[in-house]
Design an enzyme around this catalytic site. Structure first.
Site: not given
Ligand code: PMP
Length: 372
Positions: A105, A179, A203
């Site tokens: 991520w 994040d 989540k």
């Molecule tokens: N950052 C992290 C740490 C994530 O786990 C996720 C989704 N799994 C995201 C960003 C992306 O989020 P979204 O799918 O809501 O755009």
């Protein structure tokens, strides 16, 4: 009705009490004759839902008054563009954005930010294949960085910062952008170390469709001209998250979850402290099972193992499908690991009870005994 235990990485399991309340209020929210889905976002009913959600998350996470709490759309991935578009108009931002790369991520955030400005990798855990965290004292930070970005819990790799870095003590006075998508509201946040934190609700705190942004007021007003108005944090803040139609139903569910979290108790603790204590207990239970059963393996260094996302491997990968089928039959859902990592992954978000983790551990021990 007994429900199976759902270990999905997100969208993820929700508290049954919240689902039940949403079901009870589905056709008629508190006697107003409308479903939450049918209300004007400008009417008094929804305004009270929004205000209560904002107040409840401020209370839960002890968010200081100088932070704005924004309810946005686009998820964590949109924030990877929204954040640089909003922060790179500041005068300090002639310097590169500093990234600490710790897994999938933060890598994604790093790639997206390159579209808006200069970036610099201050540290990475690539050499350990994402199984450690580089100690902050070893980060190569630019003293005048535009901002420093970290992902405090890597959902796919299962590494988590146990403490946020104190950039000032490292000689860097840049804002820290975090994040927090996959461990939001699972533990306290040291706001003194944070400039901006963001994450989708799906989540730990609700359903997909709403993104929480916590931003220090001093960072507002520096958006690049290309930033869409609906994604301009100052505009969103000035309009109390109502510049455009907000994701009303997702905000309603998040509000119910925040209320539920504030009411949690565990071993004499209340609210976030109770939630955190329970999360520690759940993670300990699962890691103990993995570490004490040679049949299974988790490769992450114990100092930075995630409490939320636990990737693990069967020593014999040929048994993976069998393990998953038996788990499903035992009421343990969505344990398949991310395709980039393989194996299994159990996500133990706030709404996963200790009993769910105990049921998983029982299944793992039983499976290992029969196939080990
Ligand atoms: N950052 C992290 C740490 C994530 O786990 C996720 C989704 N799994 C995201 C960003 C992306 O989020 P979204 O799918 O809501 O755009």
């Amino acid at each position: 009705m007994t429900r199976p235990f759902n270990f999905s990485p997100g969208p993820a399991t929700l508290p049954p009490e919240v689902l039940q309340q949403a079901a009870d209020e589905m056709l008629d929210w508190q006697g107003c004759g409308m479903s939450v889905m049918e209300m004007s976002h400008r009417g008094p009913e929804f305004l009270s839902i929004l205000t209560q959600a904002r107040d409840a998350v401020r209370e839960l996470l002890s968010v200081p008054p100088e932070f704005q709490i924004l309810f946005m759309q686009g998820g964590g991935l949109a924030e990877n563009a929204i954040v640089p578009m909003n922060l790179l108009g500041a005068t300090r931002a002639d310097q590169a954005v500093n990234f600490v790369l710790t897994g999938s991520w933060s890598q994604k955030s790093y790639k997206e930010a390159q579209r808006y400005g200069a970036v610099h990798v201050a540290a990475s855990n690539q050499a350990s294949q994402q199984t450690t965290l580089p100690p902050p004292s070893e980060w190569a930070l630019s003293p005048q960085a535009a901002y420093v970005h970290i992902c405090s819990n890597e959902t796919i790799d299962g590494v988590e910062f146990q403490e946020l870095p104190d950039l000032l003590s490292l000689g860097c006075d840049a804002p820290l952008v975090v994040d927090i998508s996959s461990h939001m509201a699972s533990r306290p946040i040291d706001w003194a170390r944070v400039g901006l934190a963001f994450g989708g609700a799906q989540k730990n705190v609700g359903t997909a469709g709403v993104t929480l942004v916590f931003v220090h007021e001093s960072l507002l007003g520096y958006a690049l001209p290309i930033c869409p108005s609906a994604f301009n944090l100052q505009t969103v803040a000035q309009n109390a998250s109502m510049y455009n139609t907000p994701p009303t139903y997702a905000i309603y569910i998040a509000g119910l979850v925040f209320k539920w979290l504030n009411q949690q108790t565990h071993n004499g603790l209340v609210g976030l402290a109770a939630v955190e204590a329970r999360n520690i207990e759940k993670a300990q239970l699962l890691y103990d099972c993995i570490d004490h059963t040679p049949f299974y393996e988790n490769k992450v260094d114990p100092s930075c193992r995630s409490r939320m996302n636990v990737p693990f491997f069967l020593r014999d990968a040929r048994l993976n499908d069998h393990f998953l089928a038996e788990a499903k039959a035992a009421g343990l859902l969505q344990l398949k690991g991310h395709k980039s990592v393989g194996g299994m992954r159990a996500s133990l978000y706030n709404a996963m009870p200790v009993a769910g983790v105990q049921a998983l551990v029982n299944h793992m021990q039983d499976f290992a005994q029969r196939h080990g």
